[in-house]
Structure formats: C-alpha cells, structure tokens
Design an enzyme around this catalytic site. Structure first.
Site, PDB file in Angstrom:
ATOM      1  N   HIS A  75       0.917  -1.061  -0.147  1.00  0.00           N
ATOM      2  CA  HIS A  75       0.030   0.030   0.012  1.00  0.00           C
ATOM      3  C   HIS A  75       0.667   1.153   0.085  1.00  0.00           C
ATOM      4  O   HIS A  75       0.318   2.325  -0.430  1.00  0.00           O
ATOM      5  CB  HIS A  75      -0.949   0.073   1.389  1.00  0.00           C
ATOM      6  CG  HIS A  75      -0.327   0.005   2.563  1.00  0.00           C
ATOM      7  ND1 HIS A  75       0.257  -1.404   2.931  1.00  0.00           N
ATOM      8  CD2 HIS A  75       0.003   0.822   3.563  1.00  0.00           C
ATOM      9  CE1 HIS A  75       0.664  -1.033   4.117  1.00  0.00           C
ATOM     10  NE2 HIS A  75       0.459   0.383   4.446  1.00  0.00           N
ATOM     11  N   LEU A  94      -1.090  -8.358   2.011  1.00  0.00           N
ATOM     12  CA  LEU A  94      -0.043  -8.086   2.965  1.00  0.00           C
ATOM     13  C   LEU A  94       0.615  -9.472   3.484  1.00  0.00           C
ATOM     14  O   LEU A  94      -0.125 -10.722   3.456  1.00  0.00           O
ATOM     15  CB  LEU A  94      -0.275  -7.540   4.275  1.00  0.00           C
ATOM     16  CG  LEU A  94      -1.075  -6.089   3.995  1.00  0.00           C
ATOM     17  CD1 LEU A  94      -1.650  -5.552   5.147  1.00  0.00           C
ATOM     18  CD2 LEU A  94       0.147  -5.249   3.611  1.00  0.00           C
ATOM     19  N   ASP A 146       3.318  -3.525  10.075  1.00  0.00           N
ATOM     20  CA  ASP A 146       2.914  -4.492  11.061  1.00  0.00           C
ATOM     21  C   ASP A 146       1.694  -5.425  10.195  1.00  0.00           C
ATOM     22  O   ASP A 146       1.849  -6.637  10.677  1.00  0.00           O
ATOM     23  CB  ASP A 146       2.014  -3.517  11.911  1.00  0.00           C
ATOM     24  CG  ASP A 146       2.790  -2.466  12.549  1.00  0.00           C
ATOM     25  OD1 ASP A 146       3.851  -2.909  13.259  1.00  0.00           O
ATOM     26  OD2 ASP A 146       2.502  -1.143  12.430  1.00  0.00           O
ATOM     27  N   ILE A 189       0.788   1.479  14.019  1.00  0.00           N
ATOM     28  CA  ILE A 189      -0.494   1.747  13.671  1.00  0.00           C
ATOM     29  C   ILE A 189      -1.037   1.036  12.383  1.00  0.00           C
ATOM     30  O   ILE A 189       0.129   0.490  11.567  1.00  0.00           O
ATOM     31  CB  ILE A 189      -0.544   3.196  13.230  1.00  0.00           C
ATOM     32  CG1 ILE A 189      -0.456   4.396  14.311  1.00  0.00           C
ATOM     33  CG2 ILE A 189      -1.665   3.623  12.315  1.00  0.00           C
ATOM     34  CD1 ILE A 189      -1.585   4.471  15.094  1.00  0.00           C
ATOM     35  N   HIS A 201      -3.152   6.734   7.340  1.00  0.00           N
ATOM     36  CA  HIS A 201      -2.777   5.524   6.472  1.00  0.00           C
ATOM     37  C   HIS A 201      -3.148   5.529   5.023  1.00  0.00           C
ATOM     38  O   HIS A 201      -2.386   5.201   4.535  1.00  0.00           O
ATOM     39  CB  HIS A 201      -3.111   4.522   7.415  1.00  0.00           C
ATOM     40  CG  HIS A 201      -3.325   3.041   6.464  1.00  0.00           C
ATOM     41  ND1 HIS A 201      -2.489   1.938   6.569  1.00  0.00           N
ATOM     42  CD2 HIS A 201      -4.380   2.613   5.654  1.00  0.00           C
ATOM     43  CE1 HIS A 201      -2.817   1.336   5.776  1.00  0.00           C
ATOM     44  NE2 HIS A 201      -3.944   1.408   5.204  1.00  0.00           N
ATOM     45  N   ARG A 239       0.314 -39.245 -10.771  1.00  0.00           N
ATOM     46  CA  ARG A 239       1.179 -38.918  -9.652  1.00  0.00           C
ATOM     47  C   ARG A 239       2.554 -39.420 -10.059  1.00  0.00           C
ATOM     48  O   ARG A 239       3.705 -38.862 -10.179  1.00  0.00           O
ATOM     49  CB  ARG A 239       0.831 -38.837  -8.413  1.00  0.00           C
ATOM     50  CG  ARG A 239       0.761 -39.917  -7.850  1.00  0.00           C
ATOM     51  CD  ARG A 239       0.431 -40.276  -6.404  1.00  0.00           C
ATOM     52  NE  ARG A 239      -0.122 -41.360  -5.828  1.00  0.00           N
ATOM     53  CZ  ARG A 239       0.183 -41.886  -4.697  1.00  0.00           C
ATOM     54  NH1 ARG A 239       1.065 -41.326  -3.938  1.00  0.00           N
ATOM     55  NH2 ARG A 239      -0.227 -43.224  -4.417  1.00  0.00           N
ATOM     56  N   SER A 246       3.929 -38.818  -1.367  1.00  0.00           N
ATOM     57  CA  SER A 246       2.737 -38.625  -2.094  1.00  0.00           C
ATOM     58  C   SER A 246       2.688 -37.709  -3.177  1.00  0.00           C
ATOM     59  O   SER A 246       1.968 -38.111  -4.340  1.00  0.00           O
ATOM     60  CB  SER A 246       1.595 -38.143  -0.939  1.00  0.00           C
ATOM     61  OG  SER A 246       1.549 -39.100   0.175  1.00  0.00           O
ATOM     62  N   PHE A 301      -5.553 -28.823  -0.820  1.00  0.00           N
ATOM     63  CA  PHE A 301      -4.941 -27.888  -0.188  1.00  0.00           C
ATOM     64  C   PHE A 301      -4.334 -26.706  -0.960  1.00  0.00           C
ATOM     65  O   PHE A 301      -3.648 -25.904  -0.511  1.00  0.00           O
ATOM     66  CB  PHE A 301      -3.620 -28.295   0.639  1.00  0.00           C
ATOM     67  CG  PHE A 301      -4.128 -29.333   1.696  1.00  0.00           C
ATOM     68  CD1 PHE A 301      -5.413 -29.133   2.339  1.00  0.00           C
ATOM     69  CD2 PHE A 301      -3.512 -30.499   1.941  1.00  0.00           C
ATOM     70  CE1 PHE A 301      -5.772 -30.211   3.381  1.00  0.00           C
ATOM     71  CE2 PHE A 301      -3.988 -31.745   2.729  1.00  0.00           C
ATOM     72  CZ  PHE A 301      -5.151 -31.319   3.464  1.00  0.00           C
ATOM     73  N   ASP A 347      -9.302 -41.252   3.124  1.00  0.00           N
ATOM     74  CA  ASP A 347      -9.180 -39.986   3.848  1.00  0.00           C
ATOM     75  C   ASP A 347     -10.205 -39.206   3.927  1.00  0.00           C
ATOM     76  O   ASP A 347     -10.292 -38.333   4.647  1.00  0.00           O
ATOM     77  CB  ASP A 347      -7.848 -39.361   3.097  1.00  0.00           C
ATOM     78  CG  ASP A 347      -6.559 -39.753   3.769  1.00  0.00           C
ATOM     79  OD1 ASP A 347      -6.630 -40.489   4.734  1.00  0.00           O
ATOM     80  OD2 ASP A 347      -5.519 -39.480   3.198  1.00  0.00           O
ATOM     81  N   HIS A 404     -10.164 -34.336   2.639  1.00  0.00           N
ATOM     82  CA  HIS A 404      -9.139 -34.437   1.585  1.00  0.00           C
ATOM     83  C   HIS A 404      -9.579 -34.637   0.033  1.00  0.00           C
ATOM     84  O   HIS A 404      -8.668 -34.479  -0.784  1.00  0.00           O
ATOM     85  CB  HIS A 404      -8.101 -35.522   1.974  1.00  0.00           C
ATOM     86  CG  HIS A 404      -7.455 -35.432   3.277  1.00  0.00           C
ATOM     87  ND1 HIS A 404      -7.948 -34.961   4.455  1.00  0.00           N
ATOM     88  CD2 HIS A 404      -6.026 -35.530   3.384  1.00  0.00           C
ATOM     89  CE1 HIS A 404      -6.768 -34.658   5.123  1.00  0.00           C
ATOM     90  NE2 HIS A 404      -5.609 -35.092   4.734  1.00  0.00           N
TER      91      HIS A 404
HETATM   92  C1  LIG Z   1      -3.986  -9.483   3.017  1.00  0.00           C
HETATM   93  C2  LIG Z   1      -4.556  -8.361   3.327  1.00  0.00           C
HETATM   94  N1  LIG Z   1      -5.537  -8.198   4.058  1.00  0.00           N
HETATM   95  C3  LIG Z   1      -5.697  -6.753   4.121  1.00  0.00           C
HETATM   96  C4  LIG Z   1      -5.344  -5.750   3.552  1.00  0.00           C
HETATM   97  C5  LIG Z   1      -5.679  -4.243   3.603  1.00  0.00           C
HETATM   98  N2  LIG Z   1      -4.874  -3.488   4.383  1.00  0.00           N
HETATM   99  C6  LIG Z   1      -3.968  -2.627   3.656  1.00  0.00           C
HETATM  100  S1  LIG Z   1      -2.846  -1.932   4.655  1.00  0.00           S
HETATM  101  C7  LIG Z   1      -3.652  -2.694   5.933  1.00  0.00           C
HETATM  102  C8  LIG Z   1      -3.028  -2.143   7.272  1.00  0.00           C
HETATM  103  C9  LIG Z   1      -1.789  -2.585   7.579  1.00  0.00           C
HETATM  104  O1  LIG Z   1      -1.112  -1.936   8.463  1.00  0.00           O
HETATM  105  P1  LIG Z   1       0.514  -1.740   8.516  1.00  0.00           P
HETATM  106  O2  LIG Z   1       1.159  -2.894   7.743  1.00  0.00           O
HETATM  107  O3  LIG Z   1       0.725  -1.288   9.800  1.00  0.00           O
HETATM  108  O4  LIG Z   1       0.510  -0.542   7.579  1.00  0.00           O
HETATM  109  P2  LIG Z   1       0.445   1.097   8.014  1.00  0.00           P
HETATM  110  O5  LIG Z   1      -0.747   1.462   8.345  1.00  0.00           O
HETATM  111  O6  LIG Z   1       1.512   1.076   9.088  1.00  0.00           O
HETATM  112  O7  LIG Z   1       0.949   1.726   6.840  1.00  0.00           O
HETATM  113  C10 LIG Z   1      -4.742  -3.250   5.670  1.00  0.00           C
HETATM  114  C11 LIG Z   1      -5.391  -4.125   6.498  1.00  0.00           C
HETATM  115  C12 LIG Z   1      -4.321  -6.106   2.487  1.00  0.00           C
HETATM  116  N3  LIG Z   1      -3.894  -5.114   1.826  1.00  0.00           N
HETATM  117  N4  LIG Z   1      -3.785  -7.381   2.441  1.00  0.00           N
HETATM  118 MG   LIG Z   2       1.713  -0.036  10.907  1.00  0.00          MG
END
Ligand SMILES: Cc1ncc(C[n+]2csc(CCOP(=O)(O)OP(=O)(O)O)c2C)c(N)n1
Ligand SMILES: [Mg+2]
Length: 662
Positions: A67, A118, A154, A186, A258, A348, A375, A428, A460, A464
């Site tokens: 982001h 993320l 975070d 944050i 943010h 397989r 497997s 999976f 299984d 599965h």
């Molecule tokens: C898998 C996933 N879940 C949710 C989001 C939506 N999202 C984007 S940024 C964010 C918060 C992230 O917090 P942090 O990494 O601390 O970023 P900061 O606010 O410090 O820039 C979320 C929930 C995403 N991009 N990817």
């Molecule tokens: Mg953060």
C-alpha cells in the site's frame, strides 16, 4: 554542499503526499514514515544501477507493504529509472498509468514483485533469497552475490504467512535476507494494541533470525542497523521505530494518515514544516542531483560484474539459465520409452517418471513439497536436498507450509534462473490459493504439482477430497490447469507447463489409471486443450467430455453406448484454458454448435458440475459430484457417486429417452 539525508527523505515525503492528494486516494502514511530508512538503504547499501533494472546481480528490493507504493515510485523516479516519470507520478492510480495503486511487477522494471496482499511480499522475498544462494552455489561469487531487502509493515508481520515464511528462511539460514519492519504501532483500525500483544522480535528470534533495532527516522541509525544485519550470517529483522505520516503536523502518528489524502491545508502545513518547495511535485535541483547520483552508485560494480561475466567460462550457460527458455528434447525419447511399455499407472507416478527425464535434462528445476514428498512424487532420484549447508541442492523440504511454499516459488520464479515446482494435495490449493492467484497475476511461471485430485484418493474422506477445486482454479485468469488422463498426457502437460510463461497446475491422481493414448502421435495433443480421443463408430449422437481419471470411464461408457447403436465421441480435455484459445474451426469440429437434441454433450469429472454447462450447453448432461465426498476405498466411492461406466450409460440413455433424443 551535500543535501542532508533528511532533505533527501523529504523529497519522498513530498512526492507521496502530492501524488495521493492528486489522486485523492492512496496511502501517504507509510512512505512518509519510512522515507528516512529508505533513503539510508538506497543511498548507502542497496546494490543497483538505475540505468539497468535487469542487472542479474542487483540486490532485490521488495516493498511487502505494497500500500506504500508511492515510496517505491518515488525511489524509482528519484534515482533515475526510466519509469516512472514525474508525469506518471502525477497520474498516480489513474487508468493506464504504470503507477498503479499497488506495485505491479509487469508495469515497470524495478518493481520486482507484485505486492499489496500483506505478507506475501516478504514470503516471496524468501524465495528470492533461496534462488540467489542456489545460483551462487553454482556460479560463484563472481556472478551471483546479492541480497534481498524487504520493507514490511505491521500487517505483513501479523499475517499467518509470516510465520511460514520466517520459519522457512530461518531453517535455510538465508543470511542475505534483510527485513526492515516499519514499526509504527498503527494499522487501519488504529493502534496495534487493539489487535496485537505478541513480542514480534522474540518470535523472529525463536525462528533463528538475527534481530536489531534502530530509530527509523534517522538515516545514520538505520544504516548502522543495516551494517549489523549484513554482518550476521542469519536472516535479519531490523525493527525500525517510526511515526506513520511523519511530517504531517496534525495527523502524524495516527491512522488518519494510513490510507487517505491528507487534505490541502494539511499538505501545505507539512510542506512548510519539511522545508519543501511550495509547488506540488517540485523537487529542488540539488536534491534531484543527489538522488540521481545515488542511482548511479552501482554503475562501477555493474561494469566490473560485466567484465567478470565476459571473462567467465560459465557465461553462456548463465545467460541461458536467466533467459528461462527450456528445451523439450527430453519429451520424445521419454515418450518412446513410455509407448514401448504402456501400463496402468497413477498420474502422480507418471509425473515422477516424466520428472526423472526433465530433471536430468533441465538443471534449472528446483522441486519440493509441503511435507508430502512421497505422496506427490516430486523428488526424483538424483535431486539432493537444498539445505543451509548445500544450497546447490535442487529439492526443498518446505514443511507443512503450503502458502509459504507457493509464495516462495513465486519469488524464485521472478528472481529468474530457476524453475520452481512444488507439490501438495489438490484440496490444499485452498491453503496456497492467495499465492497461486499472485502467480497468475504476476505471470510467474511456477508449476504446482497437485496430487490426490478427487474422491479417487479414497479413505482419507471428504476433508481431503477436492470437489470445487478444479473449477475454482480454472476461474483464475492467466493460470493453466491441467488434468491429464494417463502417463502420455502427463508428459505432454509437463512439457506445456515448462514451456509456458504462465503458472500451471498439474492435477494428478493417487489411483492407477489405464493408458488411454495407445497410439504415438507427433503432435502434443494436450496442447489443444481438448482433443477427440475416440471417434464415434456409428452416427455421432453423443459427445463425452472427460478429464483425468474420468477419461477411461468415459471410454468404457462409450463402448457400451456404441453396442446399443449410439455413436459416441470421447473427448479428453486436459486443459480447458487451452481449448478455449483454439481457433473456431477446431472447436467447432470437437464440439459442433448444434442443439443437444441432435448431439448430446455429456461432461464427466469427479468434482463439481458447476461450470461444465460451458461445454455441455444448458441442456446437456453434466455428471460429477455436487456435494462433499465420502470416506471409503476409491472404487466404492466411485460406485457410490455413480461414476462407473454402467451407471453413466444408464444416465445417458435415460436422459436421451426423457428428452426424446433418438
Ligand atoms: C491480506 C491483506 N489484508 C488486508 C489488506 C488491507 N490493508 C491494507 S494496509 C492494511 C493495514 C496494514 O497495517 P500496516 O502494515 O501497519 O501499515 P501502516 O498502516 O503502518 O502503513 C490493511 C489491513 C491487505 N492489503 N492485504
Ligand atoms: Mg503499521
């Protein structure tokens, strides 16, 4: 006079604020908080040459906190990459601009991987670091000697995949992997106290990582921490203490920075406080000059590297490896051998047989499995494990980490020089799916070896047994899903997967399948996606479309129908995506555009019938399983769900009678 690091960093802050303001959308907080750390990394440590974003021995920089894309775009612009231009930055997040909302690897060189979901950036970085050590073990320090740097937030560290990724990296002792954690306390909802009280650093230490801390707002201190990380043989986590939105006088330190434009007044106040020019997007000459010089820092190293490459006896081999194209010379002799001795075999196992030939012929492959090696049949005899004391090995024990494995494979593929394939049970793929989606989006040519691909896995039971999986994977764009029917098709599908620029999934059986391709063809018939395996003996009234293990059932049913005077084609359809891409004439020949009263189309697949109406038509007959499976031996499960030749013949003839089809 040299501009101070803070002034260099403030240029990033200015561009980030202005771009988000212009788009009225985006994330200024993260780039503003990490601007000093990024300045330290890019002006003092990162090995790169902005004039050649493809230099194979460049350090890889992964913005896992995707982001914060404006951090990366600002860095690429300031250091002098061809793109983004300042115009591109002014068109942040607009249609057709390469400065997409989140960094996309196919938009601009310099963006190593696509990030935004993320945690996956960091997990892909693990794969990049594996590829680097592997190629280093083969080609030596003179050609391969780089690091992988990650900026993670975070969020990246909270996601479950973080656990898988750091476990893998710790066990492989990937000391060239360095993660800078933007510890700003944050996330979107507010303080991290709302959702986290774990000791993140202790968790990394428990995973055998080196950790250190720094003031993330002080380039010198960040630089000191990077030096410490570089000096440690373990993968490193650098906890950078930062303030989100740093420089925004009324909003810094809050979630308000943010993911939203700061607003005109706040930007003006920030501009003044940071000593930025009054005009939006303006970068003072001395700052731009200093940044451009940083972009050329690596030029000498790069030139020396080129000299070493020219002098190296491994030059051609190395360049061919990076080019990624592989020969399919293994296929013909392998098929010759196969046809000389056709017998029932699970696909397989057929995949393993093909892999014996592939791995011998193509040294770039790196196999692996998420703890199902025996497997998935992914390990061929000659492959040695890739471990911390043998990076030259070509087999990775990923552990029970399907998502981590898939993401690492993406990283390896995008690093270049290696062709990753890895296995787990098809069911999976759900655990790996977010990374499979990113394989497709990024066009990372990885190969997923997904075995135990139906109720045919037997005892299984339903947890599965995949039901909806094949169709849901086929719904992912830019992903090729293969379900071969026997050993010949399995080899053909492997050849297609290896030649493809797209990721592939091979869906393979646990149970033995009879050979269905009894005659040698010059053409790779699976390349058509679907082909007529058996032509109707009598006037064609029925076309059976089947995949994988159901092809032999379809053939047996067709024989019985022919005995009743009902001419029946059997079409094997190993890859719907490829069939859809065939010319109209070919598709018309295989599936003529006539009503189901004239020629009834029947699909047979041991999974959901959802979506098969694409090929049977709305009034065709779809035979499959529209519920969860059962725990039973495979033949009993097949009988229970009516997936036997007799039951299928009954359903087809009943269906024809009910609908008045002659
Ligand atoms: C898998 C996933 N879940 C949710 C989001 C939506 N999202 C984007 S940024 C964010 C918060 C992230 O917090 P942090 O990494 O601390 O970023 P900061 O606010 O410090 O820039 C979320 C929930 C995403 N991009 N990817
Ligand atoms: Mg953060």
């Amino acid at each position: 006079m040299q501009p101070t690091d803070r002034r260099l960093a403030n240029a990033i802050r200015g561009l980030a604020m202005d771009a988000v303001e212009a788009a009225n959308s985006g994330h200024p907080g993260m780039p503003m908080g990490m601007a000093d750390a990024a300045t330290a990394l890019f002006t003092r440590h990162l090995k790169f040459d902005a004039a050649d974003s493809h230099w194979p021995d460049r350090d890889r920089f992964i913005l896992s906190a995707g982001h914060g894309s404006m951090l990366l775009y600002a860095l690429l612009y300031l250091t002098g990459y061809e793109r983004p231009t300042l115009e591109d930055i002014k068109r942040f997040r607009q249609l057709g601009s390469p400065t997409a909302g989140h960094p996309e690897n196919y938009e601009m060189p310099g963006i190593e991987v696509t990030t935004g979901p993320l945690g996956q950036g960091l997990a892909m970085a693990v794969g990049m670091a594996v590829a680097e050590r592997h190629l280093n073990a083969i080609y030596g320090d003179e050609l391969v000697d780089h690091r992988t740097f990650v900026v993670a937030g975070d969020g990246c560290l909270m996601e479950g995949i973080n656990h898988e990724a750091i476990g893998l990296a710790g066990n492989l002792k990937l000391g060239r992997l360095i993660v800078l954690w933007d510890d700003n306390h944050i996330t979107i909802d507010g303080s991290t106290d709302l959702s986290r009280n774990e000791d993140v650093v202790a968790r990394y230490q428990a995973a055998q990582w080196h950790t250190c801390e720094c003031d993330g707002l002080n380039a010198d201190d960040v630089s000191r921490a990077i030096d410490e990380a570089v000096g440690d043989p373990r993968p490193s986590l650098i906890r950078c203490k930062t303030i989100i939105g740093f420089g925004s006088p009324n909003k810094q330190g809050t979630a308000a920075t943010h993911g939203a434009a700061l607003g005109k007044d706040e930007v003006e106040a920030a501009r003044e406080g940071l000593g930025l020019p009054a005009e939006a997007f303006a970068v003072p000459d001395d700052i731009l000059t200093a940044w451009r010089a940083a972009g050329k820092r690596g030029a000498v190293d790069h030139a020396l590297w080129k000299e070493r490459l020219e002098a190296s006896s491994a030059k051609d081999d190395f360049l061919a490896r990076l080019n990624g194209k592989v020969s399919d010379a293994w296929l013909r002799p392998y098929l010759d051998k196969l046809f000389a001795d056709l017998k029932p075999v699970a696909t397989r196992k057929a995949s393993e047989m093909a892999l014996e030939a592939i791995n011998a012929a193509i040294p770039a492959t790196i196999g692996g499995s998420a703890d199902l090696t025996g497997s998935n049949n992914t390990k061929t005899r000659a492959l040695e494990p890739l471990t911390h004391d043998n990076y030259a090995g070509r087999y990775i024990y990923y552990g029970i980490r399907e998502f981590g494995m898939a993401a690492a494979m993406n990283g390896m593929a995008l690093h270049g020089g290696v062709i990753p394939y890895g296995g787990t049970f098809l069911v999976f793929t759900d655990y790996a799916r977010p990374a499979i989606r990113l394989s497709a989006l990024q066009k990372a040519p990885v190969i997923f070896v997904m075995t135990h691909d139906s109720i045919g896995l037997g005892e299984d039971g339903p947890t599965h047994q995949p039901i909806e999986h094949l169709q849901s994977l086929r719904a992912i764009p830019q992903l090729e899903v293969y379900r071969p029917a026997d050993a010949v098709e399995t080899a053909e599908c492997w050849a297609l997967a290896l030649a493809s620029e797209l990721p592939s999934i091979l869906s393979l059986t646990r149970q033995n399948l009879s050979p269905v391709r009894l005659e040698r063809t010059e053409e790779n018939l699976s390349a058509r996606g679907a082909y007529r395996l058996k032509a109707a003996g009598k006037a064609r009234k029925v076309i059976i479309l089947a995949t994988g293990s159901e092809v032999e059932i379809g053939l047996a049913a067709a024989d019985r129908l022919e005995q009743q005077g009902i001419g029946t084609d059997v079409v094997s359809m190993p890859c719907t995506e490829r069939f859809d891409a065939q010319p109209w004439d070919y598709r018309e020949d295989i599936l003529p555009d006539v009503s189901n009263r004239e020629i009834l189309r029947v699909s047979i697949e041991a999974g959901t019938t959802f979506g098969w109406e694409r090929y049977t038509g709305l009034h065709g007959l779809r035979i499959g399983i529209d519920r969860f499976g059962v725990s039973a031996p495979a033949p009993d499960a097949y009988a229970y769900f009516g997936l036997t030749p007799d039951k299928i013949v009954e359903r087809i003839t009943d269906f024809m009678k009910q609908r008045g089809i002659q």
